[in-house]
Scaffold this motif. Sequence first.
Motif, PDB file in Angstrom:
ATOM      1  N   PRO A   1      28.177  42.010  46.191  1.00 29.68           N
ATOM      2  CA  PRO A   1      29.588  41.144  46.036  1.00 29.68           C
ATOM      3  C   PRO A   1      29.386  39.798  46.847  1.00 29.68           C
ATOM      4  O   PRO A   1      28.478  39.515  47.406  1.00 29.68           O
ATOM      5  CB  PRO A   1      30.671  41.875  46.899  1.00 29.68           C
ATOM      6  N   SER A   2      29.700  38.694  46.079  1.00 27.87           N
ATOM      7  CA  SER A   2      29.734  37.238  46.369  1.00 27.87           C
ATOM      8  C   SER A   2      30.184  37.072  47.780  1.00 27.87           C
ATOM      9  O   SER A   2      31.265  37.666  48.116  1.00 27.87           O
ATOM     10  CB  SER A   2      30.225  36.187  45.542  1.00 27.87           C
ATOM     11  N   THR A   3      29.583  36.619  48.855  1.00 28.21           N
ATOM     12  CA  THR A   3      30.044  36.352  50.099  1.00 28.21           C
ATOM     13  C   THR A   3      30.616  34.856  50.401  1.00 28.21           C
ATOM     14  O   THR A   3      30.725  34.588  51.604  1.00 28.21           O
ATOM     15  CB  THR A   3      29.067  36.622  51.091  1.00 28.21           C
ATOM     16  N   GLY A   4      30.615  34.328  49.558  1.00 24.81           N
ATOM     17  CA  GLY A   4      31.080  32.650  49.685  1.00 24.81           C
ATOM     18  C   GLY A   4      30.597  31.834  48.923  1.00 24.81           C
ATOM     19  O   GLY A   4      30.166  32.146  47.558  1.00 24.81           O
ATOM     20  N   PRO A   5      31.103  30.481  48.899  1.00 29.38           N
ATOM     21  CA  PRO A   5      30.798  29.538  47.893  1.00 29.38           C
ATOM     22  C   PRO A   5      29.218  29.491  47.693  1.00 29.38           C
ATOM     23  O   PRO A   5      28.315  29.643  48.382  1.00 29.38           O
ATOM     24  CB  PRO A   5      31.101  28.246  48.413  1.00 29.38           C
ATOM     25  N   THR A   6      29.019  29.084  46.294  1.00 30.54           N
ATOM     26  CA  THR A   6      27.590  28.758  45.922  1.00 30.54           C
ATOM     27  C   THR A   6      26.831  27.690  46.402  1.00 30.54           C
ATOM     28  O   THR A   6      27.670  26.611  47.074  1.00 30.54           O
ATOM     29  CB  THR A   6      27.440  28.749  44.521  1.00 30.54           C
ATOM     30  N   GLY A   7      25.650  27.443  46.296  1.00 31.61           N
ATOM     31  CA  GLY A   7      25.004  26.343  46.882  1.00 31.61           C
ATOM     32  C   GLY A   7      25.344  24.960  46.347  1.00 31.61           C
ATOM     33  O   GLY A   7      25.480  24.021  46.741  1.00 31.61           O
ATOM     34  N   LEU A   8      25.673  25.184  44.884  1.00 33.37           N
ATOM     35  CA  LEU A   8      26.156  23.948  44.052  1.00 33.37           C
ATOM     36  C   LEU A   8      27.650  23.581  44.701  1.00 33.37           C
ATOM     37  O   LEU A   8      27.961  22.255  44.812  1.00 33.37           O
ATOM     38  CB  LEU A   8      26.274  24.371  42.641  1.00 33.37           C
ATOM     39  N   ALA A   9      28.662  24.398  45.025  1.00 32.28           N
ATOM     40  CA  ALA A   9      29.606  23.921  45.709  1.00 32.28           C
ATOM     41  C   ALA A   9      29.507  23.405  46.937  1.00 32.28           C
ATOM     42  O   ALA A   9      30.075  22.294  47.495  1.00 32.28           O
ATOM     43  CB  ALA A   9      30.433  25.488  45.858  1.00 32.28           C
ATOM     44  N   PHE A  10      28.661  24.047  47.933  1.00 31.58           N
ATOM     45  CA  PHE A  10      28.327  23.217  49.028  1.00 31.58           C
ATOM     46  C   PHE A  10      27.758  21.900  48.980  1.00 31.58           C
ATOM     47  O   PHE A  10      28.137  20.919  49.590  1.00 31.58           O
ATOM     48  CB  PHE A  10      27.341  23.979  50.014  1.00 31.58           C
ATOM     49  N   PHE A  11      26.835  21.565  47.767  1.00 27.33           N
ATOM     50  CA  PHE A  11      26.422  20.266  47.419  1.00 27.33           C
ATOM     51  C   PHE A  11      27.551  19.301  47.065  1.00 27.33           C
ATOM     52  O   PHE A  11      27.703  18.163  47.649  1.00 27.33           O
ATOM     53  CB  PHE A  11      25.270  20.305  46.409  1.00 27.33           C
ATOM     54  N   GLY A  12      28.447  19.934  46.129  1.00 24.97           N
ATOM     55  CA  GLY A  12      29.501  19.140  45.850  1.00 24.97           C
ATOM     56  C   GLY A  12      30.525  18.604  46.837  1.00 24.97           C
ATOM     57  O   GLY A  12      30.938  17.438  46.906  1.00 24.97           O
TER      58      GLY A  12
END
Length: 111
Positions: A10-21
């Motif tokens: 399961p996904s454990t958090g925001p994606t790298g793209l979300a962090f970058f944004g």
Amino acid sequence: PSVRSPRRIPSTGPTGLAFFGAYLGAMAYGFYQIGRGNHRRRGEKEEKLTARAVLVPFLQAEEDRRYHRAWKERTAVEDKIMEGVAGWKSGENVYSSTWLPPHNTLRPRII
């Protein structure tokens, strides 16, 4: 029993793209705040310089009065000292150059 080879993690958090944004958004907001601060400081500095420039004529007039009073006192002392010298004129320049008293500029230094 059958063995499942593909595991579904399961996904454990925001994606790298979300962090970058989020990082880009925070950086843009920071630069915006810096620009606002620079604009405010520039306005305050201009206001301070304008207030000082308004005072310059008054300060110059005060200095002119002080200089004239001191010049009259020096001339009176010179009259008293040189009263026995024939042809001496008090207050007259004995040199061939012209000297002007120091004066303030239109844009005074920041103290």
